[in-house]
Design a protein around this motif. Structure first.
Motif: not given
Length: 124
Positions: A39-41, A48-49, A95-96, A104-108
């Motif tokens: 899930d995280v990686f 982020c890579s 915070s974005g 940006k990452l989604t809220p999920a």
């Protein structure tokens, strides 16, 4: 007269006990386990890579492996296992401010990372 009261009192007691048991079971739904590997990686790899994976990384924060992520950056730890609220990683993505490049990452996605950290940030 006493016999007439026993049945309604017993019925009220049983109904109350059943309602208490029923309400307790609906509030304690088990949360699914969040996996670092599954899930995280993948989120880290996707978002982020470009800055935090490879030979040269921003702020010396390597996200290539669980161990390197947990080691933190040149400024110290970015994850406080068990406490997403106090984790710098969650602060930056919520915070974005991060990622600086790309979407940006989604809220999920932020929720997944936060849930994983709150679960103790296990290497699973």
């Amino acid at each position: 007269m006493k016999k007439q009261l026993i049945i309604p009192i017993l019925a009220a007691f049983l109904v109350s006990a059943y309602a208490i048991l029923l309400s307790g079971s609906t509030n304690s739904a088990a949360q699914p386990e969040v996996s670092f590997v599954n899930d995280v990686f993948p989120i880290l790899q996707n978002r982020c890579s470009s800055c935090h994976m490879g030979e040269y990384t921003s702020k010396n924060l390597h996200m290539d492996t669980y161990e390197s992520l947990m080691a933190g950056s040149q400024n110290g730890p970015v994850i406080v296992a068990g406490n997403a609220k106090d984790s710098l990683l969650v602060e930056k993505i919520s915070s974005g401010e991060m990622p600086k490049r790309g979407p940006k990452l989604t809220p999920a996605q932020i929720q997944i990372i936060g849930d994983w950290i709150n679960a103790g940030a296990p290497n699973n």
